[in-house]
Design a protein around this motif. Structure first.
Motif, PDB file in Angstrom:
ATOM      1  N   ASP A 103      39.154  40.733  27.297  1.00 37.61           N
ATOM      2  CA  ASP A 103      40.412  40.740  28.057  1.00 37.61           C
ATOM      3  C   ASP A 103      40.533  39.530  28.972  1.00 37.61           C
ATOM      4  OD1 ASP A 103      38.695  41.294  30.102  1.00 37.61           O
ATOM      5  OD2 ASP A 103      39.467  43.282  30.551  1.00 37.61           O
ATOM      6  N   ALA A 104      39.916  38.410  28.557  1.00 35.64           N
ATOM      7  CA  ALA A 104      39.947  37.188  29.378  1.00 35.64           C
ATOM      8  C   ALA A 104      41.056  36.229  28.958  1.00 35.64           C
ATOM      9  CB  ALA A 104      38.593  36.489  29.306  1.00 35.64           C
ATOM     10  N   PHE A 105      42.099  36.742  28.329  1.00 40.53           N
ATOM     11  CA  PHE A 105      43.173  35.882  27.840  1.00 40.53           C
ATOM     12  C   PHE A 105      43.850  35.100  28.964  1.00 40.53           C
ATOM     13  CE2 PHE A 105      42.855  39.312  24.714  1.00 40.53           C
ATOM     14  CZ  PHE A 105      42.747  38.600  23.541  1.00 40.53           C
ATOM     15  N   ASP A 106      43.891  35.675  30.164  1.00 37.36           N
ATOM     16  CA  ASP A 106      44.562  35.023  31.288  1.00 37.36           C
ATOM     17  C   ASP A 106      43.607  34.207  32.152  1.00 37.36           C
ATOM     18  OD1 ASP A 106      47.127  35.857  30.700  1.00 37.36           O
ATOM     19  OD2 ASP A 106      46.871  37.775  31.713  1.00 37.36           O
ATOM     20  N   SER A 107      42.375  34.022  31.704  1.00 36.36           N
ATOM     21  CA  SER A 107      41.396  33.205  32.433  1.00 36.36           C
ATOM     22  C   SER A 107      40.888  32.110  31.499  1.00 36.36           C
ATOM     23  CB  SER A 107      40.236  34.073  32.949  1.00 36.36           C
ATOM     24  OG  SER A 107      40.695  35.101  33.803  1.00 36.36           O
ATOM     25  N   PRO A 108      41.656  31.029  31.322  1.00 37.98           N
ATOM     26  CA  PRO A 108      41.267  29.992  30.360  1.00 37.98           C
ATOM     27  C   PRO A 108      39.930  29.327  30.670  1.00 37.98           C
ATOM     28  CG  PRO A 108      43.098  29.257  31.743  1.00 37.98           C
ATOM     29  CD  PRO A 108      42.926  30.720  31.994  1.00 37.98           C
ATOM     30  N   CYS A 158      34.593  44.127  30.878  1.00 40.12           N
ATOM     31  CA  CYS A 158      35.545  43.535  31.812  1.00 40.12           C
ATOM     32  C   CYS A 158      34.784  42.598  32.742  1.00 40.12           C
ATOM     33  CB  CYS A 158      36.266  44.640  32.589  1.00 40.12           C
ATOM     34  SG  CYS A 158      37.641  44.059  33.608  1.00 40.12           S
ATOM     35  N   GLU A 159      33.934  41.745  32.146  1.00 44.56           N
ATOM     36  CA  GLU A 159      33.023  40.934  32.932  1.00 44.56           C
ATOM     37  C   GLU A 159      32.992  39.492  32.444  1.00 44.56           C
ATOM     38  OE1 GLU A 159      32.124  45.127  33.408  1.00 44.56           O
ATOM     39  OE2 GLU A 159      31.375  44.079  31.661  1.00 44.56           O
ATOM     40  N   SER A 160      31.991  38.738  32.865  1.00 41.42           N
ATOM     41  CA  SER A 160      31.891  37.318  32.558  1.00 41.42           C
ATOM     42  C   SER A 160      31.244  37.106  31.178  1.00 41.42           C
ATOM     43  CB  SER A 160      31.045  36.613  33.628  1.00 41.42           C
ATOM     44  OG  SER A 160      29.663  36.672  33.307  1.00 41.42           O
ATOM     45  N   PRO A 161      31.146  35.842  30.720  1.00 35.24           N
ATOM     46  CA  PRO A 161      30.478  35.576  29.439  1.00 35.24           C
ATOM     47  C   PRO A 161      28.997  35.938  29.424  1.00 35.24           C
ATOM     48  CG  PRO A 161      31.845  33.707  30.082  1.00 35.24           C
ATOM     49  CD  PRO A 161      31.804  34.643  31.256  1.00 35.24           C
ATOM     50  N   ILE A 162      28.367  36.114  30.595  1.00 39.75           N
ATOM     51  CA  ILE A 162      26.963  36.540  30.600  1.00 39.75           C
ATOM     52  C   ILE A 162      26.847  37.925  29.975  1.00 39.75           C
ATOM     53  CG2 ILE A 162      24.963  37.135  32.012  1.00 39.75           C
ATOM     54  CD1 ILE A 162      25.892  35.077  34.053  1.00 39.75           C
ATOM     55  N   ALA A 163      27.614  38.873  30.509  1.00 40.47           N
ATOM     56  CA  ALA A 163      27.565  40.235  29.977  1.00 40.47           C
ATOM     57  C   ALA A 163      28.103  40.294  28.560  1.00 40.47           C
ATOM     58  CB  ALA A 163      28.350  41.175  30.889  1.00 40.47           C
ATOM     59  N   SER A 164      29.150  39.515  28.277  1.00 38.62           N
ATOM     60  CA  SER A 164      29.717  39.514  26.924  1.00 38.62           C
ATOM     61  C   SER A 164      28.698  39.008  25.907  1.00 38.62           C
ATOM     62  CB  SER A 164      30.976  38.653  26.880  1.00 38.62           C
ATOM     63  OG  SER A 164      32.002  39.221  27.665  1.00 38.62           O
ATOM     64  N   THR A 165      27.975  37.957  26.262  1.00 34.98           N
ATOM     65  CA  THR A 165      26.951  37.427  25.366  1.00 34.98           C
ATOM     66  C   THR A 165      25.827  38.434  25.173  1.00 34.98           C
ATOM     67  OG1 THR A 165      27.471  35.162  26.050  1.00 34.98           O
ATOM     68  CG2 THR A 165      25.337  35.527  25.016  1.00 34.98           C
ATOM     69  N   LEU A 172      32.454  25.439  38.567  1.00 38.44           N
ATOM     70  CA  LEU A 172      33.514  26.379  38.213  1.00 38.44           C
ATOM     71  C   LEU A 172      33.378  27.672  39.004  1.00 38.44           C
ATOM     72  CD1 LEU A 172      35.918  26.412  36.318  1.00 38.44           C
ATOM     73  CD2 LEU A 172      34.477  27.444  34.571  1.00 38.44           C
ATOM     74  N   ILE A 173      32.145  28.139  39.209  1.00 34.78           N
ATOM     75  CA  ILE A 173      31.932  29.338  40.018  1.00 34.78           C
ATOM     76  C   ILE A 173      32.371  29.090  41.453  1.00 34.78           C
ATOM     77  CG2 ILE A 173      30.160  30.879  40.953  1.00 34.78           C
ATOM     78  CD1 ILE A 173      28.622  30.442  38.308  1.00 34.78           C
ATOM     79  N   ARG A 174      32.084  27.892  41.955  1.00 37.20           N
ATOM     80  CA  ARG A 174      32.514  27.527  43.307  1.00 37.20           C
ATOM     81  C   ARG A 174      34.039  27.536  43.405  1.00 37.20           C
ATOM     82  NH1 ARG A 174      29.908  23.198  43.216  1.00 37.20           N
ATOM     83  NH2 ARG A 174      27.912  24.125  43.792  1.00 37.20           N
ATOM     84  N   GLU A 175      34.691  27.078  42.361  1.00 40.57           N
ATOM     85  CA  GLU A 175      36.150  27.031  42.348  1.00 40.57           C
ATOM     86  C   GLU A 175      36.763  28.427  42.299  1.00 40.57           C
ATOM     87  OE1 GLU A 175      39.751  25.377  39.423  1.00 40.57           O
ATOM     88  OE2 GLU A 175      37.675  24.697  39.131  1.00 40.57           O
ATOM     89  N   HIS A 176      36.104  29.342  41.580  1.00 34.40           N
ATOM     90  CA  HIS A 176      36.663  30.680  41.375  1.00 34.40           C
ATOM     91  C   HIS A 176      35.843  31.759  42.077  1.00 34.40           C
ATOM     92  CE1 HIS A 176      39.668  29.424  38.425  1.00 34.40           C
ATOM     93  NE2 HIS A 176      38.745  28.614  37.936  1.00 34.40           N
ATOM     94  N   HIS A 229      46.792  42.010  28.886  1.00 36.51           N
ATOM     95  CA  HIS A 229      46.485  41.115  29.991  1.00 36.51           C
ATOM     96  C   HIS A 229      46.093  41.820  31.280  1.00 36.51           C
ATOM     97  CE1 HIS A 229      48.706  37.412  28.365  1.00 36.51           C
ATOM     98  NE2 HIS A 229      48.645  38.291  27.399  1.00 36.51           N
ATOM     99  N   ILE A 230      45.239  41.150  32.023  1.00 35.79           N
ATOM    100  CA  ILE A 230      45.022  41.466  33.427  1.00 35.79           C
ATOM    101  C   ILE A 230      45.378  40.218  34.205  1.00 35.79           C
ATOM    102  CG2 ILE A 230      43.335  42.047  35.192  1.00 35.79           C
ATOM    103  CD1 ILE A 230      41.764  43.546  33.150  1.00 35.79           C
ATOM    104  N   GLU A 231      46.249  40.352  35.194  1.00 33.84           N
ATOM    105  CA  GLU A 231      46.704  39.182  35.924  1.00 33.84           C
ATOM    106  C   GLU A 231      46.941  39.562  37.383  1.00 33.84           C
ATOM    107  OE1 GLU A 231      50.234  35.813  35.603  1.00 33.84           O
ATOM    108  OE2 GLU A 231      50.298  37.582  34.381  1.00 33.84           O
ATOM    109  N   ASP A 232      46.401  38.750  38.286  1.00 33.77           N
ATOM    110  CA  ASP A 232      46.581  38.993  39.715  1.00 33.77           C
ATOM    111  C   ASP A 232      46.157  40.398  40.117  1.00 33.77           C
ATOM    112  OD1 ASP A 232      49.585  37.004  39.833  1.00 33.77           O
ATOM    113  OD2 ASP A 232      47.530  36.439  40.306  1.00 33.77           O
ATOM    114  N   GLY A 233      45.094  40.894  39.456  1.00 30.50           N
ATOM    115  CA  GLY A 233      44.558  42.189  39.850  1.00 30.50           C
ATOM    116  C   GLY A 233      45.350  43.373  39.353  1.00 30.50           C
TER     117      GLY A 233
END
Length: 465
Positions: free
Chosen positions: A394-399, A369-376, A435-439, A140-144
C-alpha cells in the motif's frame, strides 16, 4: 613440473575473513523512526563485534519500549542462534503491537545469520517454493487517512484498475465509512452514532484540506471510539446500509471486472448478526476474502460466521504466535490466515503458521503496512512457505518508499511482484539515512537513537516454578 607455489592472493582478496559465525556477538541495538502513514514505523539496527549489521522493524504505531526492554537479553548473544533467542524473548510478546519488539529482533537476528553465513534468509528457513512473491494492491493511504473511504466507487475502481495495469493481480478495498457516513445506514445508541458521524465528518474535511496534524487528531478520536469491541457497541446495520455497501462494491466491480480477486477490509464494529448479513450480501462479488469481521479471539462466533456464508473469511493481523490461530483453524472458521509478520512472531514463526494453516486446508495472505525492511522479510518468509497467496502493498502514495533501503535488488517491486534476491540475509546492505532524515522526526546527522539506558534492565524471566 613448476615447483612455484600457486598465488591465491586474488582469491583471498574476495573472501570475507571478517565474519566468523561462531564468534559473532551482538554489541548494540539502535532505533530510528520514519513517518510512513498512518502511524510511522521504528526501524532497528543490530550491531555486532564483526562490523556487520542486521536490520529489523517494529509494527506501525508501536512503542519503542517494546524493543528496548529486550536489549539486555540480547546483547552478548550470537545472532546465528536465531530460533533459540526467539524462544528466549517470545514471552515478552503479545497481540497486536505488544509483540513489536520481539518481532523486530527476530527479523534482525535472521538478517545477521544470513549475512554471517553468506546465504539469503529464505534458504536458512527451508528454501524456495516460488521465485516471485505476489503482492496485493491496497487502496491509497494519504495524509493519515484511508482515502478510499472518501472516494466515489467509480474512482476507487479506476485507482484499482491502475494497479492492475501495473501488474497487480489481487486487490483490496476498505468499506468502513460507507456503513456509518450516511444517516440511516446504521442504528445504535444515539449519542454514539452522532459522535461517530461527527468525528468522521471532521476527519474527512481536514484530510481533504491536507492538514496532517488535524487529521491525526481526528483519527485519534475515531480510534478511541473504535476501542469498543464488536459485541459491545450495540450498533446495527440497516437494510439501507446493506444496500449502499452492496451498490458500492458492485460499482467497483463494474470497473475492474470479475477476473481479479478482490478483498474487503474494515467493516466497522458491528456484532455477529450484522456481520452475517454483510457477508451474505458480499457473496456474489467473487471475493478473495472478507477481513477482520470480528475480534480474532471470538472463535465460536467466527465458526458461526463461516457456517453462515460462502464468502471466504480471513483474520490474523493482530494475532501473536502460530498457536493462537489453531483454535480458529481447528473450528474450520477461516479460509485464509492473514498475519502481520511484525505481530505474528517474525519470519520463522510465520512460516510455521503457514504450515499449520496448510494442515487445516487454509491458505495465507500477509498484512503489511510498513517499510521495505518488513516487506523484504515477509517476502523471504513467503518464498519459503508452501500455501502463501499474496502480500499486501500500500505504498503507492510514497514514491520514496523503496529507496529507504540500499541493496542489490532494484526495483524491489516489479509488475506486482517482489523477486527475492540471493544476497546474504535480507539483502539489505544499509538504510538510506538521508531519506529517513527527510521523512522522520530526527533531522540531526545521527538518526539512530541510543538505547544505552536499557543496557542493565533485568528481571526474573522464568515463567514456571
Amino acid at each position: 613440473m613448476d615447483s612455484k607455489q600457486p598465488d591465491y592472493s586474488e582469491t583471498l582478496n574476495r573472501v570475507s575473513t571478517n565474519s566468523k559465525p561462531s564468534e559473532l556477538r551482538i554489541t548494540d541495538i539502535k532505533i530510528c523512526k520514519v513517518d510512513l502513514p498512518p502511524w510511522g514505523s521504528h526501524l532497528v539496527k543490530f550491531e555486532t563485534n564483526q562490523g556487520i549489521s542486521g536490520f529489523g522493524e517494529m509494527r506501525d504505531g508501536a512503542s519503542a519500549t517494546y524493543l528496548k526492554m529486550l536489549k539486555s537479553r540480547l546483547v552478548g548473544e550470537n545472532p546465528c542462534d536465531a530460533d533459540r533467542l526467539f524462544r528466549k524473548i517470545k514471552q515478552f510478546g503479545g497481540p497486536s503491537r505488544q509483540s513489536a519488539g520481539v518481532c523486530a529482533a527476530e527479523l534482525a537476528l535472521w538478517d545477521l545469520a544470513g549475512k554471517a553465513y553468506g546465504v539469503p534468509v529464505y534458504q536458512l528457513i527451508g528454501g524456495r517454493f516460488r521465485d516471485e512473491v505476489r503482492l496485493y494492491g491496497d487502496i491509497h493511504i494519504e495524509d493519515g487517512r484511508f482515502t478510499g473511504r472518501l472516494m466515489d466507487p467509480k474512482d476507487v475502481g479506476a485507482v484499482l484498475k491502475g494497479y492492475m495495469d501495473q501488474g497487480f493481480t489481487v486487490l483490496k478495498i476498505l468499506s468502513v465509512e460507507l456503513l456509518t457516513a450516511k444517516e440511516g445506514n446504521c442504528g445504535g445508541p444515539l449519542d454514539w452514532v452522532e459522535r461517530l458521524r461527527a468525528a468522521e465528518e471532521r476527519g474527512r474535511k481536514v484530510a481533504l484540506a491536507g492538514d496532517r496534524a488535524a487529521t491525526a487528531k481526528a483519527n485519534a478520536e475515531l480510534y478511541d471510539f473504535n476501542k469498543i469491541a464488536h459485541p459491545f457497541t450495540n450498533m446495527h446495520i440497516t437494510e439501507q446500509g446493506l444496500d449502499e455497501l452492496e451498490a458500492y462494491v458492485e460499482q467497483v466491480r463494474s470497473v475492474i471486472g470479475y477476473k481479479v480477486p478482490l478483498a474487503i477490509d474494515h467493516f466497522g464494529h458491528f456484532p455477529l448478526p450484522d456481520m452475517v448479513k454483510i457477508a451474505r450480501r458480499m457473496e456474489r462479488f467473487n471475493l478473495a476474502w472478507l477481513e477482520d469481521l470480528l475480534p480474532w479471539y471470538l472463535t465460536d462466533q467466527y465458526k458461526v460466521l463461516k457456517q453462515s456464508t460462502t464468502a471466504p473469511i480471513a483474520t490474523g493481523e493482530d494475532m501473536y504466535l502460530a498457536e493462537s490461530f489453531e483454535p480458529l483453524l481447528a473450528a474450520g472458521a477461516l479460509d485464509l490466515v492473514h498475519p502481520d509478520i511484525l505481530t505474528s512472531g517474525g519470519i520463522l514463526e510465520t512460516k510455521r503458521l503457514g504450515d499449520l494453516a496448510a494442515k487445516y486446508g487454509a491458505s495465507m495472505a500477509v498484512h503489511m503496512c510498513e517499510s521495505p525492511i518488513a516487506s523484504t522479510a515477509a517476502a523471504h518468509m513467503a518464498t519459503a512457505t508452501e500455501n502463501f497467496f499474496a502480500l499486501e502493498y500500500d505504498a503507492f502514495d510514497s514514491p520514496w518508499w523503496e529507496d529507504l533501503i540500499i541493496g542489490p535488488a532494484r526495483p524491489l517491486v516489479q509488475n506486482g511482484f517482489i523477486r527475492v534476491s540471493d544476497a546474504p540475509g535480507l539483502g539489505i546492505e544499509a538504510l538510506n539515512e538521508d531519506l529517513i532524515r527527510e521523512h522522520g522526526p530526527i533531522k540531526e546527522k545521527n538518526i539512530w537513537v541510543s538505547t544505552d539506558d536499557w543496557n542493565g534492565e533485568s528481571s526474573l524471566d522464568r515463567i514456571w516454578s
